[in-house]
Design an enzyme around this catalytic site. Structure first.
Site, short mmCIF file in Angstrom:
data_model
loop_
_atom_site.label_atom_id
_atom_site.label_comp_id
_atom_site.label_asym_id
_atom_site.label_seq_id
_atom_site.Cartn_x
_atom_site.Cartn_y
_atom_site.Cartn_z
N GLU A 1 0.85 -1.20 0.00
CA GLU A 1 0.00 0.00 0.00
C GLU A 1 0.88 1.24 0.00
O GLU A 1 2.04 1.17 0.39
CB GLU A 1 -0.85 0.03 1.29
CG GLU A 1 -1.82 -1.10 1.40
CD GLU A 1 -2.45 -1.17 2.79
OE1 GLU A 1 -2.38 -0.19 3.55
OE2 GLU A 1 -3.01 -2.23 3.10
N LYS B 1 2.25 4.60 1.54
CA LYS B 1 2.35 5.13 2.90
C LYS B 1 2.01 6.61 2.83
O LYS B 1 2.82 7.44 2.43
CB LYS B 1 3.75 4.92 3.47
CG LYS B 1 3.84 5.29 4.93
CD LYS B 1 5.13 4.82 5.56
CE LYS B 1 5.11 4.98 7.07
NZ LYS B 1 4.80 6.29 7.54
N ASP C 1 1.38 10.35 3.63
CA ASP C 1 2.09 11.26 4.52
C ASP C 1 1.11 12.27 5.09
O ASP C 1 0.98 13.39 4.61
CB ASP C 1 3.20 11.97 3.72
CG ASP C 1 4.22 12.60 4.64
OD1 ASP C 1 4.13 12.38 5.86
OD2 ASP C 1 5.10 13.31 4.14
N TYR D 1 -6.99 2.24 5.85
CA TYR D 1 -6.12 1.09 5.55
C TYR D 1 -6.17 -0.06 6.55
O TYR D 1 -5.43 -1.02 6.40
CB TYR D 1 -4.67 1.54 5.36
CG TYR D 1 -4.16 2.49 6.43
CD1 TYR D 1 -4.03 2.09 7.76
CD2 TYR D 1 -3.82 3.80 6.10
CE1 TYR D 1 -3.57 2.96 8.73
CE2 TYR D 1 -3.35 4.68 7.06
CZ TYR D 1 -3.23 4.25 8.37
OH TYR D 1 -2.79 5.13 9.32
N LYS E 1 10.65 3.36 3.31
CA LYS E 1 10.60 4.82 3.19
C LYS E 1 11.46 5.28 2.03
O LYS E 1 12.62 4.85 1.91
CB LYS E 1 11.13 5.47 4.46
CG LYS E 1 10.23 5.26 5.65
CD LYS E 1 9.47 6.53 5.92
CE LYS E 1 9.41 6.76 7.40
NZ LYS E 1 9.17 8.00 7.88
N CYS F 1 15.67 45.36 12.71
CA CYS F 1 15.35 45.10 11.32
C CYS F 1 16.60 45.29 10.45
O CYS F 1 17.28 46.32 10.57
CB CYS F 1 14.24 46.05 10.87
SG CYS F 1 13.89 45.88 9.12
N CYS G 1 15.89 48.61 8.23
CA CYS G 1 15.67 49.97 8.74
C CYS G 1 16.10 50.13 10.19
O CYS G 1 15.90 51.17 10.79
CB CYS G 1 14.20 50.35 8.58
SG CYS G 1 13.13 49.43 9.68
N CYS H 1 8.93 43.53 11.86
CA CYS H 1 9.45 44.90 11.93
C CYS H 1 8.21 45.80 11.98
O CYS H 1 7.39 45.79 11.07
CB CYS H 1 10.30 45.22 10.71
SG CYS H 1 10.59 46.99 10.58
N CYS I 1 9.97 51.34 6.46
CA CYS I 1 10.91 50.26 6.17
C CYS I 1 10.85 49.94 4.67
O CYS I 1 9.80 49.53 4.15
CB CYS I 1 10.52 49.05 7.02
SG CYS I 1 11.55 47.62 6.77
#
Ligand code: IVH
Length: 669
Positions: free
Chosen positions: A114, A116, A118, A226, A312, A406, A409, A424, A430
């Site tokens: 089957e 797998k 995720d 499943y 996997k 920042c 700025c 910021c 900015c």
């Protein structure tokens, strides 16, 4: 209608609607249109409102959610939710097969392969064929009761088809999000300045944990099952899945019964190459012994069954040098740290940068300057750093310390409590925030100003001609023509584009000014509810939160934005420039419900309307503008030079194709 007649009709409608849900979401073979479906649901909801005592917990009306759960109840699993051992190579799989043959020598063993999935594991219980509970994996022994959220997933049956199932049983599966839904919803999140989810799994898992099931319902989760648990008498796993499918569960078609390891390897290699075509993420293949008798003999180790294992797929991974960390500032001021890497080849592309997400991520990785890092490309498009090669770390190298100010700025950064992201706060001073806001304002979905792309925005800012979006309306042909690479013709075009934007309706102006969390949909709702900028400016927090589909968070953001002095000035200047700051019903913007319940897809060029305009016309007449043909599309409106792909698909789905004249007739008075 009497209570008794109501009961009969409610039951009849519930069954009918659930059957259509099953045909649409499980079989992918709908037999009625979206419109007809909505009509049935509407009738049911009207009846349920009339006879509230008759609302069944399994009513299809419950699929739209609405329940707010304070905290999820923790529930013990009747059957522990175990995990699977992992393998990564043919050799390890051969070892698994050998171990099995040692325990049951001389027997022929069949395997079921089957995908797998995720996603997020879920156990759903049924009582006399009716859904009773949905529980997350949790720690395997106990999980969270997320029943209200599970019921919003249309492919999970509320009531099973007739069948020989025991009165009580549980079925387990994986809740996933399809990549197309993930991309669409994630883009919308970015549009409103929310941080995007890294991948569909995180999105599915975050969604399932939401306490507002109405929001879960909107996010279009799906579920593949499943495994069955209960008093069953099947001989094989394969047979059990076939039965589950007959009872109405969604079982993947990509299952293979294998009588040799070579066939198992074929399945693994096939999906290793083709996994991108599935439309959702898998991270491997699960291999299970088919015979239940053999499964019983094989039994379990402390953590996992001996009769199943996962193979996997390796995420492509390489190591490279971290050269520096830089920090990007988005239009809403959100800071994204980015790793600059020594270029390295990974899964066919050269990788130079990787996202580090936020400060927590940097801390978790314990990144030091000059580290050698592992970079992986998983389901995400942007590669990520998964770890540090500590063997290569230079002695005395310093930790990466997240910036306090920042980078653009120098304003000290803010971090909202409970959020991972730094911001910021210098919205109006900015540079990348200003340029980002200009780009957003001029973009297609917003003011749609021809000739004002990102380069021009950048140039206008650098040349000090524009400091905020209102300055756009003070530009003259002369000062644009003085810019590098701008002739008098492009200057005239840009001015014409700016002029035209003054006709853009209020709802798009509201979206264009870029208030955090106000995407195009929310802007539309706000505009239609409050009708003018003035009304929004003078609304209290409570009034804002009372508007349809506006939650606390959005209300707060709008309220805060509207009260800032520089924003008040900005609105005044936009008003003075002649932008639409209220809903007008002039002769062109008729409103009707002539297209109510219809979903219309437009392809090709039309004579009377531009792309954005036709969408508005459809919506103003109560219809929905679709982006690709599906079984839910009512009409395809084909203009000049339509997309052949869309037309072919529409023909295949038997969607009526109409001309612009026919469309105009449909909405004519
Ligand atoms: S069977 C005894 N089949 O993988 C374990 N699991 O590590 C039975 N998963 O938590 C699990 N696709 O969430 C099984 N086709 C599949 C699966 C699958 C994904 C997940 C499941 C479980 C984890 C096992």
């Amino acid at each position: 209608m009497t209570q008794e007649q109501g009961k009969v009709r409610i039951e009849q409608l519930s069954r009918e609607i659930e059957d259509h849900n099953y045909r649409y979401y499980v079989l992918a073979k709908p037999v009625i249109s979206d419109f007809e479906f909505d009509k049935l649901l509407e009738e049911l909801i009207t009846l349920e409102n009339k006879f509230p005592d008759l609302v069944l917990p399994t009513s299809p009306s419950q699929r739209v959610g609405g329940q707010i759960t304070k905290e999820f109840e923790t529930v013990k699993h009747k059957y522990p939710m175990l995990s699977l051992g992992n393998t990564y190579s043919e050799e390890e799989l051969r070892d698994f097969d050998e171990r099995i043959h040692k325990i049951i020598p001389g027997e022929k063993v069949e395997y079921v392969c089957e995908l797998k999935f995720d996603g997020v594991a879920i156990g759903v219980s049924y009582s006399n064929g009716i859904i009773s509970r949905g529980i997350t994996r949790g720690d395997g022994v106990q999980g969270d009761d997320v029943t209200a959220n599970v019921k919003t997933i249309r492919s999970i049956p509320m009531i099973l088809q007739q069948g020989d199932y025991p009165s009580e049983f549980e079925i387990r599966g994986e809740i996933i999000m399809h990549r197309k839904d993930f991309n669409r919803i994630n883009e919308q999140r970015e549009d409103i300045g929310e941080i995007a989810y890294a991948n569909p799994r995180n999105f599915a898992s975050g969604t399932l944990k939401l306490q507002d099931s109405a929001e879960v319902a909107k996010r279009k989760l799906d579920c593949y099952f499943y495994a069955l648990y209960g008093d069953f008498h099947f001989k094989t796993h394969f047979e059990s899945l076939a039965k589950a499918e007959q009872w109405g569960f969604k079982i993947s078609k990509e299952i293979k019964l294998c009588s040799s390891l070579d066939e198992v390897f074929d399945f693994i290699n096939h999906w290793g190459k083709k996994r991108d075509t599935l439309g959702f993420d898998i991270d491997g293949v699960v291999i299970k012994v088919n015979s239940y008798r053999q499964q019983e003999e094989l039994g379990f180790t402390a953590k996992s069954p001996r009769w199943a294992i996962s193979y996997k797929y390796k995420a492509a991974s390489v190591s490279t040098l971290l050269e520096s960390v830089s920090y990007q500032v988005g239009r809403t001021g959100a800071i994204t740290p980015v790793a600059n890497l020594t270029p390295v080849l990974l899964a066919g592309t050269t990788v130079k940068r990787a996202s580090l997400h936020n400060a927590d991520q940097i801390e978790k990785l314990d990144l030091h300057e000059g580290d050698t890092v592992f970079v992986e490309k998983g389901g995400e498009i942007i590669p990520k750093i998964t770890g540090v090669d500590l063997m290569q770390r230079k002695q005395g190298s310093r930790s990466i310390i997240y910036i306090k100010n920042c980078p653009e700025c120098n304003t000290p950064l803010d971090r909202i409590e409970g959020e991972a992201i730094h911001y910021c706060p210098n919205e109006s001073g900015c540079p990348p925030q200003i340029v980002g806001k200009l780009e957003h304002f001029a973009s297609r979905k917003a003011m749609n100003i021809d000739g004002l792309g990102s380069e021009t925005c950048d140039l206008l800012f650098k040349e000090n001609l524009v400091r905020n979006v209102a300055d756009i309306y003070s530009l003259t042909e002369e000062n644009i023509a003085s810019l590098e690479r701008m002739g008098s013709k492009s200057a005239a075009n840009l001015i014409a584009g700016i002029e035209k934007s003054k006709e853009v309706p209020f709802e798009r102006v509201l979206f264009a000014i870029g208030i955090r969390y106000v995407g195009d949909t929310v802007a539309k709702k706000l505009a239609r509810y409050f009708k003018s900028m003035d009304a929004i400016q003078h609304s209290s927090l409570e009034e804002l939160a009372g508007a349809p589909e506006v939650g606390e968070k959005i209300a707060q953001s709008v309220h805060h934005w509207m009260k800032q002095k520089n924003n008040i000035d900005l609105i005044n200047r936009l008003k003075a420039a002649g932008l639409q700051i209220a809903i007008h019903h002039d002769n062109n913007s008729f409103v009707s419900d002539k297209l109510k319940g219809l979903s219309i897809l437009v392809t090709g060029t039309l004579t009377k309307y531009k792309r954005e305009e036709i969408k508005e016309v459809i919506e103003k007449n109560g219809g929905k503008a679709a982006s690709s043909p599906s079984a839910k599309t009512s009409y395809v409106l084909a203009g000049d030079d339509p997309s052949t792909g869309k037309i072919e698909k529409a023909e295949k789905l038997k969607i009526p194709i109409i001309t612009e004249e026919q469309f105009n007739e449909m909405i004519a008075n």
